[in-house]
Design an enzyme around this catalytic site. Sequence first.
Site, PDB file in Angstrom:
ATOM      1  N   ARG A 229      13.650  -5.626   4.939  1.00 29.33           N
ATOM      2  CA  ARG A 229      12.531  -6.520   5.278  1.00 29.33           C
ATOM      3  C   ARG A 229      11.361  -6.411   4.317  1.00 29.33           C
ATOM      4  O   ARG A 229      10.232  -6.796   4.654  1.00 29.33           O
ATOM      5  CB  ARG A 229      12.002  -6.261   6.701  1.00 29.33           C
ATOM      6  CG  ARG A 229      12.954  -6.702   7.772  1.00 29.33           C
ATOM      7  CD  ARG A 229      12.443  -6.358   9.145  1.00 29.33           C
ATOM      8  NE  ARG A 229      13.438  -6.791  10.105  1.00 29.33           N
ATOM      9  CZ  ARG A 229      13.284  -7.822  10.926  1.00 29.33           C
ATOM     10  NH1 ARG A 229      12.156  -8.497  10.945  1.00 29.33           N
ATOM     11  NH2 ARG A 229      14.236  -8.162  11.754  1.00 29.33           N
TER      12      ARG A 229
ATOM     13  N   GLU B 291      -8.691  -2.066  15.409  1.00 27.47           N
ATOM     14  CA  GLU B 291      -7.534  -2.088  14.506  1.00 27.47           C
ATOM     15  C   GLU B 291      -6.347  -2.501  15.367  1.00 27.47           C
ATOM     16  O   GLU B 291      -6.547  -3.035  16.457  1.00 27.47           O
ATOM     17  CB  GLU B 291      -7.381  -0.739  13.777  1.00 27.47           C
ATOM     18  CG  GLU B 291      -7.271   0.469  14.681  1.00 27.47           C
ATOM     19  CD  GLU B 291      -5.862   0.728  15.147  1.00 27.47           C
ATOM     20  OE1 GLU B 291      -5.008   1.049  14.325  1.00 27.47           O
ATOM     21  OE2 GLU B 291      -5.620   0.651  16.379  1.00 27.47           O
ATOM     22  N   MET B 292      -5.106  -2.299  14.930  1.00 28.98           N
ATOM     23  CA  MET B 292      -4.025  -2.916  15.675  1.00 28.98           C
ATOM     24  C   MET B 292      -2.811  -2.023  15.961  1.00 28.98           C
ATOM     25  O   MET B 292      -1.777  -2.529  16.408  1.00 28.98           O
ATOM     26  CB  MET B 292      -3.558  -4.191  14.942  1.00 28.98           C
ATOM     27  CG  MET B 292      -4.697  -5.193  14.766  1.00 28.98           C
ATOM     28  SD  MET B 292      -4.196  -6.783  14.103  1.00 28.98           S
ATOM     29  CE  MET B 292      -3.404  -7.507  15.525  1.00 28.98           C
ATOM     30  N   GLU B 293      -2.910  -0.716  15.711  1.00 30.69           N
ATOM     31  CA  GLU B 293      -1.702   0.113  15.843  1.00 30.69           C
ATOM     32  C   GLU B 293      -1.869   1.488  16.498  1.00 30.69           C
ATOM     33  O   GLU B 293      -0.899   2.026  17.045  1.00 30.69           O
ATOM     34  CB  GLU B 293      -1.063   0.354  14.454  1.00 30.69           C
ATOM     35  CG  GLU B 293      -0.490  -0.865  13.777  1.00 30.69           C
ATOM     36  CD  GLU B 293      -1.535  -1.679  13.007  1.00 30.69           C
ATOM     37  OE1 GLU B 293      -2.630  -1.128  12.756  1.00 30.69           O
ATOM     38  OE2 GLU B 293      -1.279  -2.844  12.697  1.00 30.69           O
TER      39      GLU B 293
ATOM     40  N   ARG C  44      -1.330   7.343  10.365  1.00 27.32           N
ATOM     41  CA  ARG C  44      -1.601   5.959  10.003  1.00 27.32           C
ATOM     42  C   ARG C  44      -2.804   5.937   9.077  1.00 27.32           C
ATOM     43  O   ARG C  44      -3.830   6.572   9.365  1.00 27.32           O
ATOM     44  CB  ARG C  44      -1.868   5.140  11.269  1.00 27.32           C
ATOM     45  CG  ARG C  44      -2.604   3.858  11.021  1.00 27.32           C
ATOM     46  CD  ARG C  44      -2.484   2.855  12.134  1.00 27.32           C
ATOM     47  NE  ARG C  44      -3.550   1.876  12.113  1.00 27.32           N
ATOM     48  CZ  ARG C  44      -3.744   0.959  11.157  1.00 27.32           C
ATOM     49  NH1 ARG C  44      -2.930   0.876  10.130  1.00 27.32           N
ATOM     50  NH2 ARG C  44      -4.749   0.116  11.229  1.00 27.32           N
TER      51      ARG C  44
ATOM     52  N   GLY D  17      -5.214   3.100   7.406  1.00 24.29           N
ATOM     53  CA  GLY D  17      -5.430   1.664   7.447  1.00 24.29           C
ATOM     54  C   GLY D  17      -6.894   1.319   7.415  1.00 24.29           C
ATOM     55  O   GLY D  17      -7.755   2.134   7.071  1.00 24.29           O
ATOM     56  N   THR D  18      -7.177   0.082   7.784  1.00 21.69           N
ATOM     57  CA  THR D  18      -8.560  -0.393   7.807  1.00 21.69           C
ATOM     58  C   THR D  18      -8.912  -0.819   9.233  1.00 21.69           C
ATOM     59  O   THR D  18      -8.038  -0.973  10.086  1.00 21.69           O
ATOM     60  CB  THR D  18      -8.763  -1.580   6.852  1.00 21.69           C
ATOM     61  OG1 THR D  18      -7.843  -2.606   7.207  1.00 21.69           O
ATOM     62  CG2 THR D  18      -8.566  -1.171   5.408  1.00 21.69           C
TER      63      THR D  18
ATOM     64  N   ARG E 185       0.843  -1.203   0.000  1.00 20.96           N
ATOM     65  CA  ARG E 185       0.000   0.000   0.000  1.00 20.96           C
ATOM     66  C   ARG E 185       0.879   1.254   0.000  1.00 20.96           C
ATOM     67  O   ARG E 185       0.490   2.284  -0.551  1.00 20.96           O
ATOM     68  CB  ARG E 185      -0.932   0.012   1.207  1.00 20.96           C
ATOM     69  CG  ARG E 185      -2.073  -0.946   1.074  1.00 20.96           C
ATOM     70  CD  ARG E 185      -3.307  -0.375   1.756  1.00 20.96           C
ATOM     71  NE  ARG E 185      -4.430  -1.270   1.553  1.00 20.96           N
ATOM     72  CZ  ARG E 185      -5.146  -1.806   2.532  1.00 20.96           C
ATOM     73  NH1 ARG E 185      -4.869  -1.508   3.788  1.00 20.96           N
ATOM     74  NH2 ARG E 185      -6.151  -2.598   2.267  1.00 20.96           N
TER      75      ARG E 185
ATOM     76  N   ASP F  21     -14.557  -4.247   7.440  1.00 19.36           N
ATOM     77  CA  ASP F  21     -15.386  -5.387   7.840  1.00 19.36           C
ATOM     78  C   ASP F  21     -16.127  -5.009   9.125  1.00 19.36           C
ATOM     79  O   ASP F  21     -15.831  -3.990   9.740  1.00 19.36           O
ATOM     80  CB  ASP F  21     -14.543  -6.650   8.045  1.00 19.36           C
ATOM     81  CG  ASP F  21     -13.400  -6.427   8.997  1.00 19.36           C
ATOM     82  OD1 ASP F  21     -12.324  -6.002   8.551  1.00 19.36           O
ATOM     83  OD2 ASP F  21     -13.590  -6.636  10.205  1.00 19.36           O
TER      84      ASP F  21
HETATM   85  N1  HPA Z   1      -9.641  -6.507  14.020  1.00 20.56           N
HETATM   86  C1  HPA Z   1      -8.436  -5.962  14.086  1.00 20.56           C
HETATM   87  N2  HPA Z   1      -7.914  -5.261  13.084  1.00 20.56           N
HETATM   88  C2  HPA Z   1      -8.646  -5.111  11.974  1.00 20.56           C
HETATM   89  C3  HPA Z   1      -9.907  -5.650  11.858  1.00 20.56           C
HETATM   90  C4  HPA Z   1     -10.439  -6.378  12.949  1.00 20.56           C
HETATM   91  O1  HPA Z   1     -11.558  -6.893  12.893  1.00 20.56           O
HETATM   92  N3  HPA Z   1     -10.365  -5.321  10.617  1.00 20.56           N
HETATM   93  C5  HPA Z   1      -9.412  -4.601  10.006  1.00 20.56           C
HETATM   94  N4  HPA Z   1      -8.360  -4.459  10.826  1.00 20.56           N
END
Ligand code: HPA
Length: 237
Positions: free
Chosen positions: A44, A181-183, A88, A90-91, A25, A206
Amino acid sequence: MSTPHLSAKPGDIADIVLLPGDPLRAKLIAERFFEDAVCHNEVRGMLGFTGTYRGRRVSVQGTGMGLPSIGIYAHELVTVYGAKTLIRVGTCGALQPHLGLRELVLAQSASTDSSLISTRFRGMAFAPTADFDLLRRAWQSATARGFTVHVGNVLSTDTFYDVDAPDSWTLWARYGVLAAEMEAAGLYTLAARHGVRALAALMVSDSLVSHQSLSPADRQSGFVEMVTAALDAAVGD
Ligand code: HPA
């Protein structure tokens, strides 16, 4: 001088850096938006590029997934390369029924189930928070582009596949947390520590509520639209 994770030389990276998790991306953003893009990192396979957008020097750097990974890249970008504005892009997964796919979440704050921040604060709870000016600009440019934009708290989780407690996200949902999300929590905490500006702009890809998800094509087109709003917020008027 380079760093263990970035081969760029100081000066090779702009003070505004967009941070997608996925290095491909980063390449897409450079190809679609930057003039005179130069790849400043391949270590990396975590691609990073620097170019110009609307006449302003800007960079994009892949970060990988999770607080530790974004923490490494953001730390090096800020302390070695002088980054001052970190966004950031992201999704996220919706935790609330009123969030639709392809809508945007601007993370005003970021809760987390990660021990990284509570360990740093010796068990006490720091509240990771976005830069208000970036948030305001991103909200303005995203709504002007026709996005439905939600502003609020997100969950930065360490666990994408919670096999033992698949409904654990509902606790956060009851407290109004918009999406997972994760960050973001890691990024905001690092930005606070170093006195720089940070924001997480997230597209709903989602929903944990409805179990719907975007097709890869819709994910890509929505993401590109969101990046336009994020870049406009970063470079200003
Ligand atoms: N969980 C964590 N991170 C994500 C998700 C999720 O459902 N969808 C997109 N990033």
